[in-house]
Write an enzyme that holds these catalytic residues in place. Structure first.
Site, short mmCIF file in Angstrom:
data_model
loop_
_atom_site.label_atom_id
_atom_site.label_comp_id
_atom_site.label_asym_id
_atom_site.label_seq_id
_atom_site.Cartn_x
_atom_site.Cartn_y
_atom_site.Cartn_z
N LYS A 218 0.87 -1.14 0.08
CA LYS A 218 -0.06 -0.09 0.00
C LYS A 218 1.00 1.29 0.06
CE LYS A 218 -3.79 -2.43 2.44
NZ LYS A 218 -4.50 -2.74 3.64
N GLN B 127 -4.44 -1.80 9.96
CA GLN B 127 -4.33 -3.15 9.34
C GLN B 127 -4.96 -4.24 10.02
OE1 GLN B 127 -3.57 -3.30 5.95
NE2 GLN B 127 -3.41 -5.55 5.97
N ASP C 200 -11.05 2.39 3.85
CA ASP C 200 -11.09 0.88 3.92
C ASP C 200 -12.81 0.57 3.61
OD1 ASP C 200 -9.19 -0.63 3.82
OD2 ASP C 200 -8.70 -0.57 6.14
N1 GUN Z 1 -6.49 -7.13 6.03
C1 GUN Z 1 -6.86 -7.79 5.06
N2 GUN Z 1 -7.33 -7.07 4.10
C2 GUN Z 1 -7.37 -5.81 4.51
C3 GUN Z 1 -7.88 -4.64 4.21
O1 GUN Z 1 -8.38 -4.33 3.28
N3 GUN Z 1 -7.88 -3.69 5.14
C4 GUN Z 1 -7.38 -3.62 6.42
N4 GUN Z 1 -7.39 -2.47 7.08
N5 GUN Z 1 -6.82 -4.73 6.65
C5 GUN Z 1 -6.69 -5.73 6.03
#
Ligand code: GUN
Length: 293
Positions: A52, A96, A119
């Site tokens: 990211k 996350q 998100d």
């Molecule tokens: N863990 C796995 N996929 C995601 C996501 O898209 N966002 C977040 N914050 N955690 C994750």
């Protein structure tokens, strides 16, 4: 059979986002800024977060990583979220997942300012999505919609079968594809572990979305000739045939299913690559105050 090429789409979309960000800045807009909170040192989370951060840099989005050890208490994590919620320079804020078991993911998700919830996990954003109000759509369903749109796959009146009812994929994509408009207007059936005669249902699908997290679960005899198959599964398994010692498997047994399909996403190289793009797009939407003016 045509491959739905996530790699190509992701590269195209990164260029589009980069030029959108550059134009916004040139017109006096702020530098979009994503803050990511990472707790602990889970290997998969480290990989996702570094992906990211790298993607942000590639399109000109500023990013800040806030790290905590996994013994952090919920109250301290909440305090940091409050601080970032109140920081006018931060447009997007994500924590996350998964979090250590002593921290409530629900409490943390609900603590994020809905205007910064890029998100799209906050119940308020999910609720707004359900009733068709402007909202942030979370990464995986947004990635699926993007693939459908970019390949001009028609959805109106089609039978769409979603296998899996998770909060982050099955549930939202089933709602999005049944809403009015494009991509949508589909007749959606959601299947799960208690569905009886699953094969009798999946074989009806014009569009089959596999999001159950069981490698190679969908076999050729479960798929209608000419179907569009979108594989959301990514399971890492040990392999002696790759340099890394791992290989990624989707929820679809690709080699036998692909010849029956009109379109299919590969794994890797399909939906997964578009998820980070959705996050970038949401961060730009936030900086431009589009969802919440
Ligand atoms: N863990 C796995 N996929 C995601 C996501 O898209 N966002 C977040 N914050 N955690 C994750």
């Amino acid at each position: 059979m045509q491959l739905l090429d996530g790699k190509k789409l992701a590269a195209e979309m990164k260029l589009e986002i980069a030029s959108e960000v550059a134009q916004f800045k040139a017109e006096g807009g702020k530098n979009p800024h994503l803050a990511t909170i990472l707790v602990g040192h889970d290997g998969a989370s480290e990989t996702y977060v570094s992906g990211k951060i790298k993607a942000c840099a590639e399109v000109g989005i500023k990013s800040t990583l806030v790290r905590f050890e996994d013994n952090i208490v919920e109250k301290d994590l909440m305090e940091k979220i409050r601080e970032l919620n109140n920081d006018a320079d931060i447009d997007g804020l994500i924590v996350q997942l998964p979090l250590p078991v002593h921290i409530s993911e629900q409490n943390i998700t609900e603590a994020i300012d809905i205007r910064k919830d890029v998100d799209g996990f906050h119940p308020m954003n999910i609720g707004r999505m359900v009733i068709g109000m402007p909202s942030y759509i979370s990464a995986t369903p947004a990635g699926i919609l993007e693939i459908i749109k970019r390949y001009n796959i028609s959805t109106s009146g089609k039978t769409c079968v979603v296998v899996g009812r998770s909060n982050i994929v099955g549930k939202p994509i089933s709602i999005l594809l049944s809403r009015k408009g494009y991509p949508g207007d589909a007749t959606v059936v959601v299947c799960h572990s208690k569905t009886q005669n699953l094969k009798d249902v999946t074989i009806q699908a014009d569009i089959l979305i596999a999001a159950l997290g069981q490698p190679e679960f969908i076999k050729a005899d479960m798929v209608k000739e000419g179907a569009v198959v979108i594989d959301v599964g990514i399971t890492r398994i040990r392999s002696e045939l790759t340099k890394s010692g791992w290989k990624l498997l989707g929820d679809v047994k690709f080699d036998e299913v692909a010849p029956k399909c009109s379109y299919i996403t590969p794994v890797p190289g399909g939906v997964g690559l578009l998820t980070v793009i959705a996050l970038l797009k949401n961060t730009v939407l936030s900086a431009k105050r589009i969802i919440y003016p």
